[in-house]
Motif scaffolding. Structure first.
Motif, mmCIF file in Angstrom:
data_model
loop_
_atom_site.group_PDB
_atom_site.id
_atom_site.type_symbol
_atom_site.label_atom_id
_atom_site.label_comp_id
_atom_site.label_asym_id
_atom_site.label_seq_id
_atom_site.Cartn_x
_atom_site.Cartn_y
_atom_site.Cartn_z
ATOM 1 N N UNK A 30 0.850 -1.324 0.137
ATOM 2 C CA UNK A 30 0.042 -0.027 -0.116
ATOM 3 C C UNK A 30 0.675 1.194 -0.066
ATOM 4 N N UNK A 31 2.013 1.256 0.614
ATOM 5 C CA UNK A 31 2.980 2.350 0.688
ATOM 6 C C UNK A 31 3.701 2.257 -0.541
ATOM 7 N N UNK A 32 4.143 1.275 -1.087
ATOM 8 C CA UNK A 32 5.113 1.120 -2.373
ATOM 9 C C UNK A 32 4.581 -0.228 -3.200
ATOM 10 N N UNK A 33 3.873 0.120 -4.094
ATOM 11 C CA UNK A 33 3.425 -1.127 -4.917
ATOM 12 C C UNK A 33 4.441 -1.991 -5.829
ATOM 13 N N UNK A 34 5.667 -1.133 -5.931
ATOM 14 C CA UNK A 34 6.505 -1.734 -6.828
ATOM 15 C C UNK A 34 7.565 -2.686 -5.969
ATOM 16 N N UNK A 35 6.859 -3.651 -5.387
ATOM 17 C CA UNK A 35 7.839 -4.581 -4.521
ATOM 18 C C UNK A 35 7.334 -5.882 -4.730
ATOM 19 N N UNK A 36 8.399 -6.924 -4.470
ATOM 20 C CA UNK A 36 8.145 -8.237 -4.709
ATOM 21 C C UNK A 36 8.793 -8.976 -3.430
ATOM 22 N N UNK A 37 7.684 -10.151 -2.854
ATOM 23 C CA UNK A 37 8.197 -10.656 -1.624
ATOM 24 C C UNK A 37 8.700 -12.020 -2.153
ATOM 25 N N UNK A 38 10.154 -12.426 -1.790
ATOM 26 C CA UNK A 38 10.693 -13.606 -2.038
ATOM 27 C C UNK A 38 10.618 -14.538 -0.949
ATOM 28 N N UNK A 39 9.925 -15.818 -0.950
ATOM 29 C CA UNK A 39 10.027 -16.564 0.188
ATOM 30 C C UNK A 39 10.826 -17.717 -0.245
ATOM 31 N N UNK A 40 12.113 -17.940 0.287
ATOM 32 C CA UNK A 40 13.043 -19.137 -0.055
ATOM 33 C C UNK A 40 12.492 -20.250 1.054
ATOM 34 N N UNK A 41 11.564 -21.130 0.330
ATOM 35 C CA UNK A 41 10.976 -22.380 1.105
ATOM 36 C C UNK A 41 9.588 -22.313 0.582
ATOM 37 N N UNK A 42 8.889 -22.969 1.708
ATOM 38 C CA UNK A 42 7.445 -23.184 1.311
ATOM 39 C C UNK A 42 6.408 -22.412 2.286
ATOM 40 N N UNK A 43 5.303 -22.380 1.707
ATOM 41 C CA UNK A 43 4.161 -21.721 2.185
ATOM 42 C C UNK A 43 3.584 -22.334 3.466
ATOM 43 N N UNK A 44 3.409 -21.574 4.610
ATOM 44 C CA UNK A 44 3.014 -22.032 6.019
ATOM 45 C C UNK A 44 1.836 -21.077 6.378
ATOM 46 N N UNK A 45 0.703 -21.026 5.922
ATOM 47 C CA UNK A 45 -0.208 -20.040 6.406
ATOM 48 C C UNK A 45 -1.513 -20.401 6.864
ATOM 49 N N UNK A 46 -2.095 -19.800 7.750
ATOM 50 C CA UNK A 46 -3.231 -19.917 8.386
ATOM 51 C C UNK A 46 -4.578 -19.575 7.255
ATOM 52 N N UNK A 47 -5.615 -20.243 7.482
ATOM 53 C CA UNK A 47 -6.693 -19.931 6.577
ATOM 54 C C UNK A 47 -6.920 -18.274 6.448
ATOM 55 N N UNK A 48 -6.851 -17.673 7.574
ATOM 56 C CA UNK A 48 -6.868 -16.060 7.400
ATOM 57 C C UNK A 48 -5.582 -15.773 6.421
ATOM 58 N N UNK A 49 -4.430 -16.198 6.696
ATOM 59 C CA UNK A 49 -3.280 -15.695 5.941
ATOM 60 C C UNK A 49 -3.650 -16.092 4.441
ATOM 61 N N UNK A 50 -3.888 -17.177 4.312
ATOM 62 C CA UNK A 50 -4.192 -17.665 2.755
ATOM 63 C C UNK A 50 -4.998 -16.760 2.045
ATOM 64 N N UNK A 51 -5.987 -16.144 2.724
ATOM 65 C CA UNK A 51 -7.136 -15.080 2.009
ATOM 66 C C UNK A 51 -6.191 -14.034 1.674
ATOM 67 N N UNK A 52 -5.456 -13.636 2.585
ATOM 68 C CA UNK A 52 -4.600 -12.204 2.368
ATOM 69 C C UNK A 52 -3.613 -12.581 1.248
ATOM 70 N N UNK A 53 -3.015 -13.639 1.470
ATOM 71 C CA UNK A 53 -1.984 -14.209 0.312
ATOM 72 C C UNK A 53 -2.554 -14.299 -1.108
ATOM 73 N N UNK A 54 -3.793 -14.772 -1.331
ATOM 74 C CA UNK A 54 -4.367 -14.767 -2.434
ATOM 75 C C UNK A 54 -4.509 -13.235 -3.131
ATOM 76 N N UNK A 55 -4.971 -12.296 -2.330
ATOM 77 C CA UNK A 55 -4.918 -10.888 -2.994
ATOM 78 C C UNK A 55 -3.568 -10.465 -3.443
ATOM 79 N N UNK A 56 -2.461 -11.149 -2.937
ATOM 80 C CA UNK A 56 -1.188 -10.434 -3.323
ATOM 81 C C UNK A 56 -0.449 -11.546 -4.041
ATOM 82 N N UNK A 57 -0.704 -12.537 -4.519
ATOM 83 C CA UNK A 57 0.108 -13.696 -4.850
ATOM 84 C C UNK A 57 0.792 -13.223 -6.330
#
Length: 380
Positions: A229-256
């Motif tokens: 929201x502050x700086x849209x020109x960014x990428x998040x690099x997760x070196x590994x696997x995804x481990x999210x709660x159901x709530x976290x997955x919902x937020x992840x879907x909007x940013x994937x």
């Protein structure tokens, strides 16, 4: 000196303490010491031994780390007559229930008269909770075992201040602080390869925020959402696997579309990706009483510093004195995603923090330095 390292898992078995032992053993071998390793039985390790992949003797022979292993381990000790046993202790390494009652007695029984024991306490015990009752029993038992191991040891080593302070309540013996090195070793990467990797990860020139290790990914995604929201020109690099709660997955879907998940990678690939990043983020958990936070005990932190990245972490009781010397480190409130997002933006503008972090790592987190610290202790 003749030295036998004792640890539970050993590479190629996946384990942070096993990796630590591997790098330390390699360093002692390079210093000219006679090195051997005793670890738990593992078919992968046995295959490496049979293939002659190690420069020193590795014995994957332990079964339970109880007195029943005495007949297996004792002959190796008798044969090699080491000057030192270097034990890498974590409670759950030496017992499936994380209550290794027999381990202190096993150490006493396997050592020879002229053999001394150095124990590195990577962890001590779990937090004291009173319910469920089995957790209370486990916490009390681990404290008793910790006291007994301190009695057995001729030398005691820990990696951070909080462990030092806690262990002081269990023993009057001197305790020595030696930091944790990076299990991700640096190597030269040509500039053009870094540029190529960045173009693959962020083809539109976005800034790259990287992370890896077992971290609170729900907080990670919340902070990244604030950052976008502050700086849209960014990428998040997760070196590994995804481990999210159901709530976290919902937020992840909007940013994937802005998130890259690599899965498990070889160490050299992790280092290449870190070198191609702009900032490293460590959302280390902190509870309501302030317990937790970023510390130099973290191998992930060490890897980021070695790679020359500015780092954003969290404030808590695990923040140690050595951490205060890391100039390109920003610590924020774990419960405040807006603050952590702001610190990431600040770190992205830091033009010298990464280089200063790399210099710090080469001085205090290099395996040559760590090996020298141990060597100086053992030689006294």
């Amino acid at each position: 000196m003749k030295i036998i390292f004792i640890c539970n898992k050993f590479p190629p078995a996946i384990d942070g303490v096993g990796d630590y032992t591997f790098h330390l053993a390699n360093n002692f071998y390079q210093l000219g010491h006679d090195v051997s390793v005793i670890c738990a039985y593992c078919e992968l390790v046995q295959q490496k031994v049979s293939s002659g992949c190690f420069n020193y003797n590795v014995f994957p022979i332990a079964k339970s780390w109880s007195l029943s292993d005495l007949a297996i381990i004792k002959p190796v000790i008798n044969s090699y007559k080491p000057d030192w046993l270097l034990v890498q202790y974590v409670p759950n390494s030496f017992s499936r229930l994380a209550i290794p009652f027999e381990f202190p007695l096993l150490l006493l029984r396997i050592k020879n008269q002229d053999t001394r024991i150095c124990i590195t306490f990577h962890e001590l015990y779990t937090r004291m909770v009173y319910w469920p009752f089995k957790h209370l029993i486990s916490a009390l038992a681990q404290r008793w075992i910790c006291t007994k191991l301190a009695q057995v040891a001729n030398l005691i080593v820990v990696s951070i201040d909080i462990t030092y302070s806690l262990l002081q309540t269990r023993t009057d013996k001197p305790i020595h602080l030696i930091p944790i090195g990076s299990n991700i070793l640096p190597f030269h990467i040509p500039d053009e390869q870094i540029v190529s990797t960045r173009n693959e990860l962020a083809p539109n020139g976005e800034s790259i925020i990287s992370t890896f290790g077992n971290r609170d990914q729900d907080t990670l995604i919340q902070v990244f959402c604030k950052l976008v929201r502050k700086r849209p020109e960014v990428k998040l690099l997760i070196c590994g696997v995804l481990r999210l709660s159901p709530e976290g997955l919902c937020l992840f879907d909007s940013l994937k579309d802005k998130i890259i998940i690599t899965g498990h990678l070889p160490n050299r690939d992790v280092y290449r990706l870190l070198r191609s990043s702009d900032v490293f983020f460590l959302p280390d958990p902190v509870d309501s009483s302030g317990e937790g936070g970023t510390s130099t005990k973290s191998g992930s932190l060490a890897a980021a510093l070695v790679a020359g990245l500015p780092v954003v972490g969290t404030s808590g009781h695990m923040n140690d004195k050595l951490l205060s010397q890391v100039k390109g480190l920003y610590l924020g409130d774990y419960t405040n995603p807006d603050e952590l997002a702001y610190l990431i933006l600040k770190a992205m503008e830091d033009k010298t923090g990464g280089k200063l972090n790399q210099e710090f790592a080469s001085s205090f987190l290099a395996w040559e330095y760590i090996g020298k610290c141990y060597n100086d202790l053992l030689s006294k």
